[in-house]
Design a protein around this motif. Structure first.
Motif, PDB file in Angstrom:
ATOM      1  N   ARG A 115       0.822  -0.783   0.050  1.00 55.39           N
ATOM      2  CA  ARG A 115       0.038   0.033   0.104  1.00 55.39           C
ATOM      3  C   ARG A 115       0.664   1.066   0.311  1.00 55.39           C
ATOM      4  N   ARG A 116       1.829   0.484   0.470  1.00 50.14           N
ATOM      5  CA  ARG A 116       2.920   2.954   0.579  1.00 50.14           C
ATOM      6  C   ARG A 116       3.338   2.703   0.013  1.00 50.14           C
ATOM      7  N   LEU A 117       4.197   1.543  -1.010  1.00 52.51           N
ATOM      8  CA  LEU A 117       4.365   1.661  -2.496  1.00 52.51           C
ATOM      9  C   LEU A 117       4.077   2.265  -3.698  1.00 52.51           C
ATOM     10  N   LEU A 118       2.622   1.582  -3.369  1.00 49.25           N
ATOM     11  CA  LEU A 118       2.187   2.119  -4.559  1.00 49.25           C
ATOM     12  C   LEU A 118       1.811   3.555  -4.430  1.00 49.25           C
ATOM     13  N   GLN A 119       1.445   3.836  -3.014  1.00 48.26           N
ATOM     14  CA  GLN A 119       1.219   5.561  -2.698  1.00 48.26           C
ATOM     15  C   GLN A 119       2.071   6.485  -3.388  1.00 48.26           C
ATOM     16  N   ALA A 120       2.934   5.946  -4.022  1.00 49.65           N
ATOM     17  CA  ALA A 120       4.330   6.546  -3.949  1.00 49.65           C
ATOM     18  C   ALA A 120       4.879   6.721  -5.466  1.00 49.65           C
ATOM     19  N   ASP A 121       3.448   5.517  -6.348  1.00 47.82           N
ATOM     20  CA  ASP A 121       3.164   5.599  -6.958  1.00 47.82           C
ATOM     21  C   ASP A 121       4.719   4.718  -7.780  1.00 47.82           C
ATOM     22  N   ILE A 122       5.072   3.486  -6.453  1.00 46.86           N
ATOM     23  CA  ILE A 122       6.353   2.492  -7.421  1.00 46.86           C
ATOM     24  C   ILE A 122       5.685   1.300  -8.361  1.00 46.86           C
ATOM     25  N   ALA A 123       6.068   0.551  -9.416  1.00 46.39           N
ATOM     26  CA  ALA A 123       5.729  -0.139  -9.949  1.00 46.39           C
ATOM     27  C   ALA A 123       5.822  -2.155  -9.035  1.00 46.39           C
ATOM     28  N   CYS A 124       5.021  -2.029  -8.532  1.00 44.04           N
ATOM     29  CA  CYS A 124       4.608  -3.712  -7.276  1.00 44.04           C
ATOM     30  C   CYS A 124       4.491  -4.491  -8.242  1.00 44.04           C
ATOM     31  N   GLY A 125       4.562  -5.840  -7.459  1.00 44.58           N
ATOM     32  CA  GLY A 125       3.978  -7.113  -7.375  1.00 44.58           C
ATOM     33  C   GLY A 125       3.648  -7.866  -6.460  1.00 44.58           C
ATOM     34  N   TYR A 126       2.582  -8.287  -5.647  1.00 51.66           N
ATOM     35  CA  TYR A 126       2.589  -9.148  -4.682  1.00 51.66           C
ATOM     36  C   TYR A 126       2.578 -10.826  -5.251  1.00 51.66           C
ATOM     37  N   VAL A 127       3.224 -11.361  -4.404  1.00 56.72           N
ATOM     38  CA  VAL A 127       2.922 -12.447  -4.857  1.00 56.72           C
ATOM     39  C   VAL A 127       3.559 -13.645  -2.424  1.00 56.72           C
ATOM     40  N   LEU A 128       2.865 -14.365  -2.919  1.00 53.92           N
ATOM     41  CA  LEU A 128       2.662 -14.824  -1.932  1.00 53.92           C
ATOM     42  C   LEU A 128       3.921 -15.765  -1.682  1.00 53.92           C
ATOM     43  N   LEU A 129       4.522 -16.498  -0.212  1.00 53.48           N
ATOM     44  CA  LEU A 129       5.315 -17.491  -0.143  1.00 53.48           C
ATOM     45  C   LEU A 129       5.875 -18.614  -0.840  1.00 53.48           C
ATOM     46  N   SER A 130       4.050 -19.149  -0.763  1.00 53.81           N
ATOM     47  CA  SER A 130       4.591 -20.289  -1.604  1.00 53.81           C
ATOM     48  C   SER A 130       5.157 -20.195  -3.286  1.00 53.81           C
ATOM     49  N   GLY A 131       4.865 -19.307  -3.619  1.00 48.77           N
ATOM     50  CA  GLY A 131       4.979 -18.670  -4.730  1.00 48.77           C
ATOM     51  C   GLY A 131       6.436 -18.080  -5.184  1.00 48.77           C
ATOM     52  N   LEU A 132       7.285 -17.793  -3.987  1.00 48.33           N
ATOM     53  CA  LEU A 132       8.793 -17.806  -4.278  1.00 48.33           C
ATOM     54  C   LEU A 132       9.625 -18.489  -4.660  1.00 48.33           C
ATOM     55  N   SER A 133       9.215 -19.648  -5.048  1.00 48.04           N
ATOM     56  CA  SER A 133      11.098 -19.781  -6.319  1.00 48.04           C
ATOM     57  C   SER A 133      10.292 -20.014  -7.631  1.00 48.04           C
ATOM     58  N   TYR A 134       9.249 -19.407  -7.645  1.00 48.54           N
ATOM     59  CA  TYR A 134       8.785 -19.402  -8.935  1.00 48.54           C
ATOM     60  C   TYR A 134       9.013 -17.525  -9.746  1.00 48.54           C
ATOM     61  N   ILE A 135       9.030 -16.840  -8.767  1.00 48.89           N
ATOM     62  CA  ILE A 135       9.336 -15.475  -8.588  1.00 48.89           C
ATOM     63  C   ILE A 135      10.429 -14.988  -8.386  1.00 48.89           C
ATOM     64  N   MET A 136      11.774 -15.760  -8.286  1.00 50.00           N
ATOM     65  CA  MET A 136      12.611 -15.739  -7.979  1.00 50.00           C
ATOM     66  C   MET A 136      13.276 -15.504  -9.261  1.00 50.00           C
ATOM     67  N   ARG A 137      12.961 -15.921 -10.143  1.00 49.60           N
ATOM     68  CA  ARG A 137      13.487 -15.741 -11.888  1.00 49.60           C
ATOM     69  C   ARG A 137      13.557 -14.939 -12.338  1.00 49.60           C
ATOM     70  N   GLU A 138      12.737 -13.270 -11.808  1.00 51.49           N
ATOM     71  CA  GLU A 138      12.285 -12.376 -12.294  1.00 51.49           C
ATOM     72  C   GLU A 138      13.456 -11.255 -11.442  1.00 51.49           C
ATOM     73  N   VAL A 139      14.139 -11.585 -10.096  1.00 50.37           N
ATOM     74  CA  VAL A 139      14.048 -10.700  -9.734  1.00 50.37           C
ATOM     75  C   VAL A 139      15.769 -10.526  -9.857  1.00 50.37           C
ATOM     76  N   SER A 140      16.131  -9.068  -9.697  1.00 46.48           N
ATOM     77  CA  SER A 140      17.596  -8.767  -9.612  1.00 46.48           C
ATOM     78  C   SER A 140      18.410  -8.826  -8.162  1.00 46.48           C
ATOM     79  N   LYS A 141      17.762  -8.162  -7.124  1.00 41.34           N
ATOM     80  CA  LYS A 141      17.946  -8.631  -5.354  1.00 41.34           C
ATOM     81  C   LYS A 141      17.280  -8.256  -4.615  1.00 41.34           C
ATOM     82  N   VAL A 142      17.596  -9.340  -3.482  1.00 43.92           N
ATOM     83  CA  VAL A 142      16.649  -9.065  -2.609  1.00 43.92           C
ATOM     84  C   VAL A 142      17.049  -8.410  -1.065  1.00 43.92           C
ATOM     85  N   MET A 143      16.350  -7.290  -0.831  1.00 38.80           N
ATOM     86  CA  MET A 143      16.575  -5.931   0.125  1.00 38.80           C
ATOM     87  C   MET A 143      15.689  -6.856   1.729  1.00 38.80           C
ATOM     88  N   LEU A 144      16.188  -7.260   2.692  1.00 40.97           N
ATOM     89  CA  LEU A 144      15.060  -7.371   3.858  1.00 40.97           C
ATOM     90  C   LEU A 144      15.994  -6.849   4.616  1.00 40.97           C
TER      91      LEU A 144
END
Length: 239
Positions: free
Chosen positions: A69-98
């Motif tokens: 919600r906070r990122l979309l309010q700042a007009d940042i392009a986002c996607g939303y995925v549940l943890l069960s889709g981690l291995s699928y979405i990781m291929r699109e990622v360039s880095k992880v920030m935690l």
């Protein structure tokens, strides 16, 4: 004054360090909700950097919705995925920030439950993992697992389903505005002597899955945490 120096000022300096690792065209994966990670992403957007954020989330907290919600309010392009889709979405990622709740002297990172799985998947895919953590969260304790010391959440929330879940339509009873809909199969779980629900709030992320820890002192490998701890304790004694 302590809060201002150790938290507010530290966060500001940390953000300045971390934002240098956000590049145009990046696809950044973050998990759950971290205030300092949010500030890094907002600062990068204010600098005009063009990037996309994948918000990974999990039950029962679903904290990632607040981040989204906070990122979309700042007009940042986002996607939303549940943890069960981690291995699928990781291929699109360039880095992880935690974010982190604590970093121990052996480099183990304590963060929201599920973070260790995210870091492990990123390491397997050769994606860098950046952990943003203020130095006041560093601790001299050594811990190798999530069981010996952790925080327990309400076990009852695990017996509830989100209102949008397929099984929610089969459940009986009114929906709780916070917990969701009580699962029909779990309604009497406390009456079963062989069943226990464990809701751990944090997990232990091994140091080998962390590429870099970003602090107000700069970016360091997990092996350098004892150095920061020593300098931090020495400065505290001088004060």
């Amino acid at each position: 004054e302590w809060l201002n120096e150790k938290v507010a000022v530290a966060d500001k300096v940390l953000v300045e360090h971390a934002v240098t690792k956000v590049y145009d065209g990046d696809v950044i994966l973050t998990y759950a909700y971290s205030q300092v990670v949010l500030e890094v992403l907002l600062a990068a957007a204010r600098q005009g950097k063009r990037f996309r954020v994948i918000v990974l989330d999990s039950r029962p907290e679903l904290e990632g919705r607040q981040m989204l919600r906070r990122l979309l309010q700042a007009d940042i392009a986002c996607g939303y995925v549940l943890l069960s889709g981690l291995s699928y979405i990781m291929r699109e990622v360039s880095k992880v920030m935690l974010g982190a709740a604590a970093v121990l002297s052996n480099g183990t990172v304590f963060s929201r439950a599920g973070s260790a799985a995210v870091a492990m998947s990123a390491a397997a895919s050769s994606k860098p993992v950046l952990v943003c953590c203020e130095a006041f969260k560093f601790h001299e304790r050594v811990q190798l697992d999530s069981i010996t010391h952790n925080e327990l959440g309400d076990p009852d929330v695990l017996a509830y389903l989100p209102p949008f879940a397929p099984g929610a339509a089969l459940s009986s009873g009114p929906a709780d505005p916070v917990k969701g809909v009580l699962s029909q199969g779990m309604a009497q779980w406390r009456d079963s002597p062989r069943l226990a629900l464990l809701n751990l709030k944090y997990d232990a992320m091994p140091a080998e899955y962390v590429t870099m820890v970003v602090t107000e002192f700069g970016m360091i490998p997990p092996s350098s945490v004892p150095v920061i701890l020593r300098e931090y304790s020495e400065s505290a004694q001088l004060e």
